[in-house]
Design a protein around this motif. Structure first.
Motif, PDB file in Angstrom:
ATOM      1  N   SER A 269       0.953  -1.491  -0.214  1.00  0.00           N
ATOM      2  CA  SER A 269       0.696   0.092   0.272  1.00  0.00           C
ATOM      3  C   SER A 269       1.039   1.390   0.224  1.00  0.00           C
ATOM      4  O   SER A 269       2.092   1.363   0.134  1.00  0.00           O
ATOM      5  CB  SER A 269      -0.928  -0.360   1.139  1.00  0.00           C
TER       6      SER A 269
ATOM      7  N   GLN B 227       3.507  -0.407  -6.008  1.00  0.00           N
ATOM      8  CA  GLN B 227       1.935   0.684  -5.176  1.00  0.00           C
ATOM      9  C   GLN B 227       0.601   0.184  -5.334  1.00  0.00           C
ATOM     10  O   GLN B 227       0.995  -0.152  -7.406  1.00  0.00           O
ATOM     11  CB  GLN B 227       2.219   1.984  -5.448  1.00  0.00           C
TER      12      GLN B 227
ATOM     13  N   ILE C  19      -3.604  -4.116   5.988  1.00  0.00           N
ATOM     14  CA  ILE C  19      -3.850  -3.304   4.838  1.00  0.00           C
ATOM     15  C   ILE C  19      -4.919  -2.878   5.674  1.00  0.00           C
ATOM     16  O   ILE C  19      -5.944  -3.948   4.932  1.00  0.00           O
ATOM     17  CB  ILE C  19      -3.934  -3.440   3.113  1.00  0.00           C
TER      18      ILE C  19
ATOM     19  N   ASN D  32      -6.556  -9.064   8.846  1.00  0.00           N
ATOM     20  CA  ASN D  32      -6.173  -7.889   9.737  1.00  0.00           C
ATOM     21  C   ASN D  32      -6.385  -7.796  11.127  1.00  0.00           C
ATOM     22  O   ASN D  32      -7.710  -8.818  11.754  1.00  0.00           O
ATOM     23  CB  ASN D  32      -7.010  -6.674   9.542  1.00  0.00           C
TER      24      ASN D  32
ATOM     25  N   PHE E  30       1.586 -11.035  11.668  1.00  0.00           N
ATOM     26  CA  PHE E  30       3.121 -11.671  11.690  1.00  0.00           C
ATOM     27  C   PHE E  30       2.951 -13.407  12.033  1.00  0.00           C
ATOM     28  O   PHE E  30       4.062 -14.081  11.630  1.00  0.00           O
ATOM     29  CB  PHE E  30       3.810 -10.888  12.810  1.00  0.00           C
TER      30      PHE E  30
HETATM   31  P1  FAD Z   1      -3.616   1.719   7.009  1.00  0.00           P
HETATM   32  O1  FAD Z   1      -4.722   2.575   6.463  1.00  0.00           O
HETATM   33  O2  FAD Z   1      -2.773   2.570   8.600  1.00  0.00           O
HETATM   34  O3  FAD Z   1      -4.122   0.293   7.935  1.00  0.00           O
HETATM   35  C1  FAD Z   1      -3.234  -0.168   8.531  1.00  0.00           C
HETATM   36  C2  FAD Z   1      -3.757  -1.518   8.920  1.00  0.00           C
HETATM   37  O4  FAD Z   1      -3.210  -2.575   9.438  1.00  0.00           O
HETATM   38  C3  FAD Z   1      -4.969  -1.698   9.910  1.00  0.00           C
HETATM   39  O5  FAD Z   1      -6.196  -1.533   9.156  1.00  0.00           O
HETATM   40  C4  FAD Z   1      -4.620  -2.122  11.194  1.00  0.00           C
HETATM   41  O6  FAD Z   1      -5.627  -2.432  12.027  1.00  0.00           O
HETATM   42  C5  FAD Z   1      -3.539  -3.237  10.402  1.00  0.00           C
HETATM   43  N1  FAD Z   1      -2.833  -3.974  11.777  1.00  0.00           N
HETATM   44  C6  FAD Z   1      -2.054  -3.277  12.683  1.00  0.00           C
HETATM   45  N2  FAD Z   1      -1.513  -3.913  13.085  1.00  0.00           N
HETATM   46  C7  FAD Z   1      -1.188  -5.223  12.707  1.00  0.00           C
HETATM   47  C8  FAD Z   1      -0.657  -6.328  12.479  1.00  0.00           C
HETATM   48  N3  FAD Z   1      -0.080  -7.059  13.546  1.00  0.00           N
HETATM   49  N4  FAD Z   1      -1.378  -7.377  11.553  1.00  0.00           N
HETATM   50  C9  FAD Z   1      -2.705  -7.284  11.144  1.00  0.00           C
HETATM   51  N5  FAD Z   1      -3.067  -6.295  10.797  1.00  0.00           N
HETATM   52  C10 FAD Z   1      -2.950  -5.165  11.300  1.00  0.00           C
HETATM   53  N6  FAD Z   1      -3.117   4.328  -0.873  1.00  0.00           N
HETATM   54  C11 FAD Z   1      -2.921   3.552  -1.628  1.00  0.00           C
HETATM   55  O7  FAD Z   1      -2.051   2.146  -1.080  1.00  0.00           O
HETATM   56  N7  FAD Z   1      -2.430   2.864  -2.906  1.00  0.00           N
HETATM   57  C12 FAD Z   1      -2.728   4.614  -3.961  1.00  0.00           C
HETATM   58  O8  FAD Z   1      -2.302   4.265  -5.023  1.00  0.00           O
HETATM   59  C13 FAD Z   1      -3.153   5.935  -2.995  1.00  0.00           C
HETATM   60  N8  FAD Z   1      -3.433   7.007  -3.396  1.00  0.00           N
HETATM   61  C14 FAD Z   1      -3.681   7.645  -3.374  1.00  0.00           C
HETATM   62  C15 FAD Z   1      -4.363   8.829  -3.480  1.00  0.00           C
HETATM   63  C16 FAD Z   1      -4.681   9.911  -2.578  1.00  0.00           C
HETATM   64  C17 FAD Z   1      -5.119  10.818  -3.860  1.00  0.00           C
HETATM   65  C18 FAD Z   1      -4.674   9.380  -1.606  1.00  0.00           C
HETATM   66  C19 FAD Z   1      -5.348  10.887  -0.584  1.00  0.00           C
HETATM   67  C20 FAD Z   1      -4.351   8.327  -0.757  1.00  0.00           C
HETATM   68  C21 FAD Z   1      -4.048   7.811  -1.565  1.00  0.00           C
HETATM   69  N9  FAD Z   1      -4.221   6.487  -1.270  1.00  0.00           N
HETATM   70  C22 FAD Z   1      -3.626   5.039  -1.320  1.00  0.00           C
HETATM   71  C23 FAD Z   1      -3.646   6.100   0.778  1.00  0.00           C
HETATM   72  C24 FAD Z   1      -4.819   5.520   1.259  1.00  0.00           C
HETATM   73  O9  FAD Z   1      -5.995   6.402   1.613  1.00  0.00           O
HETATM   74  C25 FAD Z   1      -4.484   5.022   2.592  1.00  0.00           C
HETATM   75  O10 FAD Z   1      -3.677   6.134   3.760  1.00  0.00           O
HETATM   76  C26 FAD Z   1      -3.808   4.117   2.687  1.00  0.00           C
HETATM   77  O11 FAD Z   1      -3.833   3.037   1.522  1.00  0.00           O
HETATM   78  C27 FAD Z   1      -3.437   3.498   3.615  1.00  0.00           C
HETATM   79  O12 FAD Z   1      -2.718   1.957   3.425  1.00  0.00           O
HETATM   80  P2  FAD Z   1      -2.382   0.796   5.011  1.00  0.00           P
HETATM   81  O13 FAD Z   1      -4.214   0.354   4.730  1.00  0.00           O
HETATM   82  O14 FAD Z   1      -1.532   0.001   4.842  1.00  0.00           O
HETATM   83  O15 FAD Z   1      -2.633   1.851   6.015  1.00  0.00           O
END
Ligand code: FAD
Length: 319
Positions: free
Chosen positions: A236, A250, A268, A288, A308
């Motif tokens: 992500s 990505q 994610i 998750n 993990f």
């Molecule tokens: P988070 O939202 O922080 O999620 C992390 C997750 O991990 C949480 O759900 C949590 O519960 C879980 N977690 C934590 N610890 C553990 C564990 N030990 N075991 C299991 N689960 C766990 N994002 C993209 O991915 N791709 C894009 O192309 C993209 N383009 C974007 C474009 C714009 C214009 C904007 C504004 C944002 C964009 N984003 C994009 C960002 C998007 O909005 C999110 O912020 C991003 O996808 C979040 O990534 P994440 O899910 O990895 O992180």
């Protein structure tokens, strides 16, 4: 005006996969749009692509020979304008790609066509209806094009199924178009950093997100796990923003769209911008710790578990 005109994309002598998605999308609307689907290819040697383009449902392949060896936007623009004038389609389908963005919007503006880019779904209701994200993909907009005889839509790669030819190839017609070749010249192809990985082609994707924590070294562990499992590692956006992984890996709205048979998402959350790049995967498996995470809304299988622990169990299974 009636029928559908698909504009094929080629690069370095190869047909780009998105072209077969455009043909499949056009085939779905063909009956409603006037029962004619033609595919045009503008290339130095268009005959090289004719057989692949004459897929099921295609009525005719139009071959335009270009004076330039590689893609040039002004040449493609002239070719498409001439084809629209001659064929008078109700709908023109282009890929939402770097090449087609170089001429598609210009053709739409010059010919006063209906237009939408980055289209992720299509329908027909007395004319084309295009679905695309709005406000950073937080809303889903449905657009129609009242008063337009012809509409040009640019479709996002990976959002539509692909097709192959099973029956006879469609007939090929050479179309003579006067094309100017001197406005710009192709210099060279330069590969982006990390260009060795094309996650869009992967059949099995292991994707990790911010749930892996603050230790950049974890990425290498998941890369090894992916390799042992036969998967391609994707991420992500936060992992790219942190500088841990190249942007080529990505997934999402500002990354790549993937359509693998299996997409495993570890840690994610499932933000709309991430879902935009993977929701059409055949099977989505999410892990998750938060059972309310939006990723479970699109997952076919899910585990509210620590990633993990799941990774450790997988390592043991793999021996
Ligand atoms: P988070 O939202 O922080 O999620 C992390 C997750 O991990 C949480 O759900 C949590 O519960 C879980 N977690 C934590 N610890 C553990 C564990 N030990 N075991 C299991 N689960 C766990 N994002 C993209 O991915 N791709 C894009 O192309 C993209 N383009 C974007 C474009 C714009 C214009 C904007 C504004 C944002 C964009 N984003 C994009 C960002 C998007 O909005 C999110 O912020 C991003 O996808 C979040 O990534 P994440 O899910 O990895 O992180």
């Amino acid at each position: 005006m009636a029928g559908i005109l698909v504009m094929a994309e080629t690069r370095r002598g190869e047909l780009r996969d998105v072209t077969l998605e455009l043909i499949a999308a056009g085939r779905e609307l063909k009956a409603a749009a006037g029962d004619r689907l033609v595919v045009a290819v503008a290339a130095a040697d268009p005959s090289a692509f004719a057989a692949a383009l004459g897929a099921d449902g295609v009525d005719e392949v139009l071959a335009v020979t270009t004076p330039t060896e590689h893609f040039e936007p002004h040449v493609a623009q002239q070719a498409l304008e001439a084809l629209i004038a001659a064929e008078r389609p109700a709908l023109v389908l282009l890929a939402h790609s770097i090449d087609s963005l170089g001429f598609g919007p210009a053709v739409a503006a010059r010919r006063n066509l209906g237009f939408a880019s980055d289209v992720t779904a299509l329908a027909w209701d007395d004319g084309p209806v295009a679905v695309r994200g709005a406000y950073g993909d937080k809303l889903r907009a449905e657009l129609d094009f009242p008063g337009k005889d012809c509409t040009l839509l640019m479709l996002r790669a990976g959002s539509f199924p692909s097709t192959t030819r099973t029956g006879e190839a469609a007939p090929v017609r050479a179309v003579d178009v006067a094309l100017e070749d001197a406005r710009s010249a192709h210099v060279a192809f330069r590969e982006p950093e990390g260009g060795d990985v094309d996650i869009a082609q992967a059949k099995f994707v292991l994707a990790i997100g911010r749930g892996v924590g603050d230790d950049a070294g974890k990425v290498a562990e998941f890369e090894r796990l992916a390799e042992r499992w036969g998967a391609t590692l994707a991420v992500s956006r936060p992992l790219v923003d942190a500088g841990w992984v190249s942007a080529a890996r990505q997934v999402g709205q500002s990354g790549k769209t993937v359509k693998p048979a299996v997409y495993v998402a570890l840690g994610i959350s499932g933000a709309v911008q991430h879902l935009a790049g993977m929701r059409t995967a055949d099977t989505i498996i999410a892990v998750n710790t938060d059972p309310e995470a939006p990723i479970f809304g699109v997952a076919h299988y899910g585990a509210a578990a620590d990633l993990f622990e799941v990774a450790e169990a997988l390592q043991q299974q793999l021996g």
